[in-house]
Each structure stands twice: as structure tokens, then as C-alpha cells.
Design a protein around this motif. Structure first.
Motif, PDB file in Angstrom:
ATOM      1  N   GLU A 182      36.033  34.744  29.227  1.00 31.50           N
ATOM      2  CA  GLU A 182      36.385  34.813  27.718  1.00 31.50           C
ATOM      3  C   GLU A 182      36.349  36.356  27.292  1.00 31.50           C
ATOM      4  O   GLU A 182      35.149  37.085  27.412  1.00 31.50           O
ATOM      5  CB  GLU A 182      35.219  34.177  26.840  1.00 31.50           C
ATOM      6  CG  GLU A 182      35.678  32.746  26.870  1.00 31.50           C
ATOM      7  CD  GLU A 182      34.360  31.982  26.299  1.00 31.50           C
ATOM      8  OE1 GLU A 182      33.903  32.236  25.046  1.00 31.50           O
ATOM      9  OE2 GLU A 182      34.111  30.868  26.756  1.00 31.50           O
ATOM     10  N   ASN A 203      32.150  38.497  25.726  1.00 39.12           N
ATOM     11  CA  ASN A 203      32.462  39.202  24.124  1.00 39.12           C
ATOM     12  C   ASN A 203      32.641  40.512  23.973  1.00 39.12           C
ATOM     13  O   ASN A 203      32.150  41.270  23.094  1.00 39.12           O
ATOM     14  CB  ASN A 203      30.942  38.917  23.624  1.00 39.12           C
ATOM     15  CG  ASN A 203      30.519  37.282  23.322  1.00 39.12           C
ATOM     16  OD1 ASN A 203      29.583  36.884  24.192  1.00 39.12           O
ATOM     17  ND2 ASN A 203      31.161  36.481  22.685  1.00 39.12           N
ATOM     18  N   ASP A 229      39.042  33.947  22.468  1.00 38.53           N
ATOM     19  CA  ASP A 229      38.096  33.425  21.494  1.00 38.53           C
ATOM     20  C   ASP A 229      38.093  34.147  20.379  1.00 38.53           C
ATOM     21  O   ASP A 229      38.591  33.756  19.414  1.00 38.53           O
ATOM     22  CB  ASP A 229      36.613  33.549  22.421  1.00 38.53           C
ATOM     23  CG  ASP A 229      35.699  32.742  21.489  1.00 38.53           C
ATOM     24  OD1 ASP A 229      35.837  32.286  20.471  1.00 38.53           O
ATOM     25  OD2 ASP A 229      34.201  32.847  22.107  1.00 38.53           O
ATOM     26  N   GLU A 230      37.315  35.293  20.369  1.00 41.71           N
ATOM     27  CA  GLU A 230      37.242  36.018  19.009  1.00 41.71           C
ATOM     28  C   GLU A 230      38.637  36.371  18.396  1.00 41.71           C
ATOM     29  O   GLU A 230      38.722  36.409  17.221  1.00 41.71           O
ATOM     30  CB  GLU A 230      36.515  37.454  19.342  1.00 41.71           C
ATOM     31  CG  GLU A 230      34.991  37.322  19.425  1.00 41.71           C
ATOM     32  CD  GLU A 230      34.625  37.014  20.764  1.00 41.71           C
ATOM     33  OE1 GLU A 230      35.427  36.353  21.669  1.00 41.71           O
ATOM     34  OE2 GLU A 230      33.277  37.200  21.352  1.00 41.71           O
ATOM     35  N   LYS A 236      36.503  27.160  18.111  1.00 42.32           N
ATOM     36  CA  LYS A 236      35.305  26.737  17.383  1.00 42.32           C
ATOM     37  C   LYS A 236      35.823  26.496  16.187  1.00 42.32           C
ATOM     38  O   LYS A 236      35.918  27.501  15.083  1.00 42.32           O
ATOM     39  CB  LYS A 236      34.632  28.101  17.491  1.00 42.32           C
ATOM     40  CG  LYS A 236      33.911  28.461  19.274  1.00 42.32           C
ATOM     41  CD  LYS A 236      32.940  29.347  18.887  1.00 42.32           C
ATOM     42  CE  LYS A 236      32.451  29.886  20.539  1.00 42.32           C
ATOM     43  NZ  LYS A 236      32.865  31.284  20.922  1.00 42.32           N
ATOM     44  N   ASP A 238      31.708  34.784  29.747  1.00 38.67           N
ATOM     45  CA  ASP A 238      32.129  35.193  28.703  1.00 38.67           C
ATOM     46  C   ASP A 238      31.503  36.837  28.482  1.00 38.67           C
ATOM     47  O   ASP A 238      30.288  36.906  28.354  1.00 38.67           O
ATOM     48  CB  ASP A 238      31.364  34.481  27.499  1.00 38.67           C
ATOM     49  CG  ASP A 238      31.932  34.641  26.069  1.00 38.67           C
ATOM     50  OD1 ASP A 238      32.592  35.720  25.944  1.00 38.67           O
ATOM     51  OD2 ASP A 238      31.655  33.860  25.194  1.00 38.67           O
ATOM     52  N   LYS A 261      28.878  27.997  32.088  1.00 39.95           N
ATOM     53  CA  LYS A 261      29.390  29.410  31.534  1.00 39.95           C
ATOM     54  C   LYS A 261      28.268  30.595  31.357  1.00 39.95           C
ATOM     55  O   LYS A 261      27.186  30.176  30.884  1.00 39.95           O
ATOM     56  CB  LYS A 261      29.749  29.388  30.225  1.00 39.95           C
ATOM     57  CG  LYS A 261      30.181  30.438  29.296  1.00 39.95           C
ATOM     58  CD  LYS A 261      30.997  30.135  27.975  1.00 39.95           C
ATOM     59  CE  LYS A 261      30.465  30.980  26.719  1.00 39.95           C
ATOM     60  NZ  LYS A 261      31.206  30.772  25.564  1.00 39.95           N
TER      61      LYS A 261
HETATM   62 MG   LIG Z   1      33.175  33.588  23.524  1.00 35.04          MG
END
Ligand SMILES: [Mg+2]
Ligand SMILES: O=C(O)CCC(=O)C1=CC=C[C@@H](O)[C@@H]1C(=O)O
Length: 354
Positions: free
Chosen positions: A220, A196, A243-244, A265, A194, A163
Motif C-alpha cells: 500500500e 503509508n 489507499d491515501e 475505508k 503498507d 499485513k
Molecule cells: Mg494503508
């Protein structure tokens, strides 16, 4: 079983190299071990490690909540499965609305304890046939040639997925980096990205066009406007992962067929039951659940490995382990690209705070 003793043990672990969290450079990772002992002498371990910039609670909030909870648990008689999904204590903990990292620590310690009481491993408590070998996702933090070299090193070390962080430089530079890494990696190694939530719509579309032809496992959270992810998938075909979004209230409703993966997570989602529920929702929607870490200690990572083994054998995001220069576990719970699950749970963890 009756709870005889509960302890909250703060730790500070030096990082092998500094990491930026919440725009601040950190050289250590702070957290709290949660140690729960039953009258029979079994000990379960949990880990509450709020991640600055990602967790809603501070370390101080987590510590005071965990201490209050610990005091309330001492002397209580609970069923072995009470803390597990569907258990009586789990319902009371749900009602308490605990900070996510605290709930994870409590769930994990009770799962650990339940496993010892019934003579199984934590993954076996959660699933009748958990994965025996758990592949890991290798994490690359940098950019440029150093990132290409790290990705190659990870492939040589046997990681089946890598990743890369994107969205921290211009889109054209990210495109060049992704193309260089893709060329360097063997085809069998999956490439995950990712962002973010760093990109505007136009940047995300430009990125998708730039990497046309590159096989990506998923990206992601590409967008600063995350609600436009389904539209981005529809217009560009870029495989996307949540994710978030999942960490926001009601975020689970975003798990729909357009998503390729759901990155789960437990430290940020709020524990074992919540993570397993999201994993089940993902499976039902044809979305791959990918268990991941938030830079916890070995105790937390051991627990996330158990959850990963109970929800399939997707390469799990536990490579954060390499960022710890010291740990609370000895020997290390894992130090390779694959985790031997029966080996990991062959004996109770030997915990000591450095
Ligand atoms: Mg992430
Ligand atoms: O997902 C992984 O493989 C490792 C964990 C990881 O990349 C992250 C954990 C926590 C916060 C971020 O730094 C990052 C992420 O956003 O996924």
C-alpha cells in the motif's frame, strides 16, 4: 418510514495497546454512535470515528454536524431506500458535502434501518448474493522478532492474509523483516505491506530489489510522491495498492490497471455510496477492492463487514478490532480470522457504551 428519534452518543474505548496517530501516542479511541429510530420501533446504528492524522474533520466537527443532521431528520418521512446509493436522501446528503466520517455514520444507520424495514440483512440490501464467509486480513503493527511472531500467530489462528507496516525503519531492516516473515508464513497466507507513503523513489526501488523473489500480495502507498506509483510498478513489478490517494479529492481517477488493489475505508472515503462506487470502478479496471477499517467501534466494523461481503470476499482489513480493549457491542461482532456473515446479522446489535 418516519424517523421518530435520533441520538448522537459519544464513546471512548480503551485500546489494548497504545497506537501512534498523527505522531501522538493514543491509549483510547473516540467516536460517536448515531442511533436512528423509526416510528415502527426499528433502530439503525451508525458510527462516526474521525481518525486523527487521517481524517480531515475533528471529532468536535463531526459531533456538531451529526447533531444538526439528526435534528433535521426527526419527524421526516423517508422512503426505505432513500439513504441508499441512488436514493433521494443520498443525493441531498451528497450536496451537503458532509465530513467523511459523518456521512459514513448516516449512511450506515439508514442502511441498517432499511434492512430491518424490508426484513433482510444489510449485505443483502446491497447485493443479491453477498459473501457468506468473510476472511479477514491480520494486522501486524511492530517490527523485528515480535512482528515475525505475530505474523506466525495470525497464520496459526487461520488468517489467510497478513499485513505488515513498513517504512518506519531503514530499508535494509524492512527487507530483512519482510524476508523473515515470508519464510515463517505458510505459502497460502498472502503477505501485504503498507508503507503509508514513507519512501523516496530510491528507497522504494531499493526495497523492491531487496525483496526480489518474495511473493507479495501488494504494497500500500509506498511513495512520498504518490503520483509516481504507476512508474514504480512499471520499473520494478512491485504489486501496489491505493489507499491515501483514494481519500483525496478526485482520488478515484487513480484507479487504473497498474494497481493491484484499492483499499477502501468508508470512514475516510465518505460513506456507503462512495465506497461502493469506488469498488465498482476498481472491479471495472481489474483492481481488487479491499474493504478496511480505520479503528472504528464494533458498530462501524459491522457495517464495513457488510460492505466487504457485498463487494466480494477479499480478506478485509477489520483486524483493528483486536486493538479495542472494550467495545460498544456485546457479544463481539467477530473475534476470529473469518466472519460468519449470517451469524453476524442474525439479530440486531446489542449496543451499550462502556
Ligand atoms: Mg494503508
Ligand atoms: O487495512 C487494514 O488491514 C487495517 C487498517 C489499517 O491498517 C489502517 C487503518 C487506518 C490508518 C492506518 O493505521 C492503516 C492504513 O494506513 O491502512
Amino acid at each position: 418510514m418516519t424517523i421518530a428519534d435520533v441520538r448522537v452518543l459519544p464513546y471512548r474505548l480503551p485500546l489494548a495497546e497504545p497506537v501512534m496517530w498523527n505522531s501522538e501516542r493514543r491509549e483510547a479511541r473516540d467516536g460517536l454512535l448515531f442511533r436512528v429510530e423509526s416510528i415502527g420501533g426499528h433502530v439503525g446504528w451508525g458510527d462516526a470515528a474521525p481518525l486523527p492524522g487521517f481524517s480531515r474533520e475533528s471529532l468536535a466537527e463531526a459531533e456538531s454536524t451529526l447533531r444538526d443532521l439528526g435534528a433535521a431528520l426527526v419527524g421526516r418521512e423517508i422512503d426505505v431506500g432513500a439513504g441508499l446509493p441512488g436514493g433521494a436522501l443520498a443525493a441531498a446528503l451528497d450536496a451537503a458535502g458532509l465530513p467523511a466520517s459523518v456521512r459514513f455514520a448516516v449512511d450506515l444507520a439508514l442502511l441498517d434501518l432499511a434492512a430491518l424495514e424490508v426484513g433482510r440483512t444489510p449485505p443483502q440490501v446491497l447485493h443479491p448474493d453477498p459473501a457468506v464467509v468473510l476472511p479477514l486480513n491480520g494486522l501486524v503493527m511492530g517490527t523485528g522478532d515480535a512482528a515475525v511472531e505475530s505474523a506466525l500467530w495470525l497464520a496459526k489462528a487461520g488468517y489467510v492474509a497478513v499485513k505488515l507496516k513498513v517504512g518506519r525503519q531503514r530499508v535494509a531492516e524492512d527487507v530483512a523483516l519482510v524476508r523473515a516473515v515470508d519464510e515463517a508464513l505458510p505459502a497460502a497466507v498472502a503477505l501485504r505491506l503498507d508503507a503509508n507513503r514513507a519512501w523516496s523513489w530510491d528507497e522504494a526501488v531499493a526495497f523492491a530489489e531487496g525483496v526480489d523473489g518474495v511473493v507479495l500480495d501488494y504494497v500500500e502507498e509506498p511513495l512520498a510522491e504518490p503520483e509516481r506509483m504507476p512508474e514504480l510498478w512499471h520499473d520494478t513489478g512491485l504489486p501496489l495498492a491505493l489507499d491515501e490517494t483514494l481519500q483525496e479529492p478526485g482520488g478515484g481517477t487513480a484507479i487504473r490497471g497498474w494497481a493491484e488493489a484499492a483499499v477502501l475505508k468508508p470512514t475516510l472515503l465518505g460513506g456507503v455510496a462512495r465506497t461502493l462506487a469506488l469498488a465498482a470502478a476498481a472491479r471495472a479496471a481489474g483492481v481488487r477492492p479491499v474493504l478496511s477499517a480505520a479503528f472504528e467501534s464494533g458498530v462501524g466494523l459491522r457495517g464495513i463487514a457488510a460492505l466487504a461481503a457485498a463487494t466480494g470476499a477479499e480478506p478485509a482489513g477489520l483486524d483493528t478490532y483486536r486493538w479495542l480493549a472494550a467495545d460498544v457491542l456485546s457479544p463481539l461482532p467477530f473475534d476470529r480470522a473469518r466472519v460468519d456473515m449470517p451469524g453476524l446479522f442474525a439479530s440486531p446489535p446489542a449496543v451499550s457504551i462502556p
